[in-house]
Design a protein around this motif. Structure first.
Motif, PDB file in Angstrom:
ATOM      1  N   MET A 211      61.284  44.257  -0.656  1.00  0.00           N
ATOM      2  CA  MET A 211      60.297  45.321  -0.472  1.00  0.00           C
ATOM      3  C   MET A 211      60.801  46.266   0.601  1.00  0.00           C
ATOM      4  O   MET A 211      61.189  45.824   1.675  1.00  0.00           O
ATOM      5  N   GLU A 212      60.804  47.565   0.349  1.00  0.00           N
ATOM      6  CA  GLU A 212      61.272  48.533   1.328  1.00  0.00           C
ATOM      7  C   GLU A 212      60.248  49.649   1.473  1.00  0.00           C
ATOM      8  O   GLU A 212      59.758  50.195   0.490  1.00  0.00           O
ATOM      9  N   TYR A 213      59.941  49.970   2.734  1.00  0.00           N
ATOM     10  CA  TYR A 213      59.111  51.119   3.037  1.00  0.00           C
ATOM     11  C   TYR A 213      59.813  51.914   4.116  1.00  0.00           C
ATOM     12  O   TYR A 213      60.364  51.345   5.051  1.00  0.00           O
ATOM     13  N   CYS A 214      59.773  53.206   4.022  1.00  0.00           N
ATOM     14  CA  CYS A 214      60.417  54.050   5.025  1.00  0.00           C
ATOM     15  C   CYS A 214      59.349  54.850   5.743  1.00  0.00           C
ATOM     16  O   CYS A 214      58.589  55.588   5.119  1.00  0.00           O
ATOM     17  N   VAL A 215      59.265  54.702   7.068  1.00  0.00           N
ATOM     18  CA  VAL A 215      58.302  55.435   7.866  1.00  0.00           C
ATOM     19  C   VAL A 215      58.935  56.742   8.297  1.00  0.00           C
ATOM     20  O   VAL A 215      59.977  56.753   8.941  1.00  0.00           O
ATOM     21  N   SER A 216      58.351  57.852   7.942  1.00  0.00           N
ATOM     22  CA  SER A 216      58.904  59.151   8.302  1.00  0.00           C
ATOM     23  C   SER A 216      57.767  60.128   8.481  1.00  0.00           C
ATOM     24  O   SER A 216      56.601  59.816   8.263  1.00  0.00           O
ATOM     25  N   ASP A 217      58.111  61.351   8.875  1.00  0.00           N
ATOM     26  CA  ASP A 217      57.107  62.388   9.040  1.00  0.00           C
ATOM     27  C   ASP A 217      56.807  63.103   7.726  1.00  0.00           C
ATOM     28  O   ASP A 217      55.962  63.984   7.656  1.00  0.00           O
ATOM     29  N   GLY A 218      57.519  62.758   6.652  1.00  0.00           N
ATOM     30  CA  GLY A 218      57.286  63.378   5.357  1.00  0.00           C
ATOM     31  C   GLY A 218      56.119  62.740   4.638  1.00  0.00           C
ATOM     32  O   GLY A 218      55.394  61.896   5.151  1.00  0.00           O
ATOM     33  N   GLN A 219      55.931  63.109   3.378  1.00  0.00           N
ATOM     34  CA  GLN A 219      54.822  62.575   2.606  1.00  0.00           C
ATOM     35  C   GLN A 219      55.156  61.192   2.093  1.00  0.00           C
ATOM     36  O   GLN A 219      56.287  60.867   1.794  1.00  0.00           O
TER      37      GLN A 219
ATOM     38  N   ALA B 209      53.893  46.370   9.866  1.00  0.00           N
ATOM     39  CA  ALA B 209      55.301  46.166  10.209  1.00  0.00           C
ATOM     40  C   ALA B 209      55.658  46.859  11.503  1.00  0.00           C
ATOM     41  O   ALA B 209      56.345  46.306  12.359  1.00  0.00           O
ATOM     42  N   MET B 210      55.195  48.114  11.652  1.00  0.00           N
ATOM     43  CA  MET B 210      55.517  48.863  12.858  1.00  0.00           C
ATOM     44  C   MET B 210      54.907  48.228  14.087  1.00  0.00           C
ATOM     45  O   MET B 210      55.507  48.171  15.145  1.00  0.00           O
ATOM     46  N   SER B 211      53.673  47.734  13.961  1.00  0.00           N
ATOM     47  CA  SER B 211      53.017  47.107  15.102  1.00  0.00           C
ATOM     48  C   SER B 211      53.803  45.917  15.585  1.00  0.00           C
ATOM     49  O   SER B 211      54.071  45.753  16.771  1.00  0.00           O
ATOM     50  N   ILE B 212      54.219  45.059  14.640  1.00  0.00           N
ATOM     51  CA  ILE B 212      54.989  43.878  15.023  1.00  0.00           C
ATOM     52  C   ILE B 212      56.342  44.273  15.560  1.00  0.00           C
ATOM     53  O   ILE B 212      56.804  43.777  16.576  1.00  0.00           O
TER      54      ILE B 212
ATOM     55  N   PHE C 230      61.309  47.011   5.311  1.00  0.00           N
ATOM     56  CA  PHE C 230      62.210  47.961   5.949  1.00  0.00           C
ATOM     57  C   PHE C 230      61.394  48.993   6.722  1.00  0.00           C
ATOM     58  O   PHE C 230      60.407  49.531   6.219  1.00  0.00           O
ATOM     59  N   VAL C 231      61.795  49.263   7.974  1.00  0.00           N
ATOM     60  CA  VAL C 231      61.126  50.264   8.798  1.00  0.00           C
ATOM     61  C   VAL C 231      62.156  51.233   9.351  1.00  0.00           C
ATOM     62  O   VAL C 231      63.307  50.872   9.601  1.00  0.00           O
ATOM     63  N   SER C 232      61.732  52.483   9.525  1.00  0.00           N
ATOM     64  CA  SER C 232      62.576  53.502  10.139  1.00  0.00           C
ATOM     65  C   SER C 232      61.665  54.420  10.930  1.00  0.00           C
ATOM     66  O   SER C 232      60.730  55.003  10.369  1.00  0.00           O
TER      67      SER C 232
END
Length: 350
Positions: free
Chosen positions: A1-9, A25-28, A179-181
């Motif tokens: 499972m992959e998720y990308c955190v960005s300023d886009g939509q 994910a980001m909190s942890i 996945f986080v960015s």
């Protein structure tokens, strides 16, 4: 499972579910990042000087190879079972131009990759790897590397921790890692110069406070840096909530006492052979501070990296007799840090 955190939509499909997973994910990841970001600081003979204005200055340490310190976990919000257990820091192995720090904790540990910019006297953070049991909890990389400590240090000095990106995988309880960015930024400052008392003794420190911000909140560390570049105590906070504390324990020495049977009524002497973990030098021990069950050292010399110390047998006090009497040797290094070691021998009264 992959998720990308960005300023886009966000992707349209599964948008709400994805946001929930990302936030988790980001909190942890942010909490764990700043729980581990200062586990180890390159150790060695960090000099401290007195400036012309009378201000104490800690210079960037020279590197020692493979040094070990032991900490007690006095508080752990995330893994309460670790409270009261040791966290063992192994420093000094190199991987290319990275300096590796391993923290061996109960059922897990952390590996941190640091960079050394000797010319600019900077220590930077490059990678973090954290695991608990068989689970890889975190595997993150910083780009560009994050400025951590900006030597030399003195009370009142501040520096920015400019915005950097980090990316990688974080386990959030699902079968697969996420996945986080994202990016993070903040600042650091030297708050005070202190002598603090921990199980390893009363030591001279600079109190470093580092604060990092992200969309997930504020992460703060209070780090009591010793003159040799290691920390005596570290506390972690997230949005003002206390999360973790580690405090330095005495250096563990290997001790052998001869003869193996002591007569407390004897006017003779006994000998302790003291060895230290790799990276420590017995020549740095202050002979006048060495004791064995109330008996003060009366003589000592170094042979083949062993400190050989003599005591008067009749100076021992309050030791149980029998075939398995535990005798403790304690003392201090020149910088005030304690060491201790034990040996079991037979003790008689006639």
């Amino acid at each position: 499972m992959e998720y990308c955190v960005s300023d886009g939509q966000d992707e349209k499909i599964g948008r709400n579910e994805m946001k929930l997973q990302i936030r988790k994910a980001m909190s942890i990841s942010f909490i764990v990042i700043f729980a581990t970001i200062c586990i180890a600081i390159p150790a060695a003979a960090a000099e401290f000087e007195q400036s012309d204005a009378g201000l104490t200055v800690f210079e960037m340490p020279e590197l020692d190879i493979q040094k070990t310190y032991v900490y007690n976990t006095t508080y752990d919000y995330f893994v309460p079972s670790r409270i009261g257990h040791e966290a063992v820091l192994y420093w000094g192995e190199k991987d290319g131009d990275n300096y590796l720090s391993l923290i061996d904790k109960l059922n897990g540990g952390e590996i941190t990759n640091y960079g050394m910019d000797v010319e600019n006297e900077d220590i930077t953070l490059r990678k973090l790897y954290d695991w608990n049991g068989s689970v890889i909890f975190m595997d993150l990389e910083f780009e560009p590397e994050s400025l951590f400590i900006d030597y030399p240090l003195w009370v009142g000095k501040t520096w920015d921790r400019d915005e950097v990106n980090f990316s990688g995988y974080v386990w959030v309880g699902a079968p697969d890692p996420v996945f986080v960015s994202a990016s993070t930024y903040g600042f650091a400052s030297i708050i005070s110069e202190e002598y603090i008392t921990v199980p390893a003794g009363t030591v001279h420190c600079m109190l470093l406070e580092t604060i990092m911000y992200s969309r997930m909140g504020e992460n703060k560390q209070k780090i009591w840096l010793m003159e040799n570049g290691f920390f005596a105590k570290r506390q972690l906070y997230h949005d003002g909530i206390f999360k973790e504390e580690l405090v330095l324990k005495p250096v563990k020495a290997r001790v052998e006492i001869k003869p193996e049977t002591l007569n407390l009524h004897s006017k003779g002497k006994f000998t302790a052979f003291i060895e230290l973990p790799y990276g420590f030098d017995v020549a740095d021990i202050d002979l006048t501070t060495i004791e064995c069950e109330g008996a003060q050292a009366i003589a000592g010399h170094v042979v083949d990296n062993k400190l050989i110390v003599k005591f008067n047998t009749y100076d021992i006090v309050d030791v149980a007799t029998g075939n398995t009497a535990l005798l403790t040797i304690t003392g201090k290094f020149d910088d005030g840090i304690l060491f201790e070691g034990f040996d079991t021998i037979s003790v008689r009264v006639k």
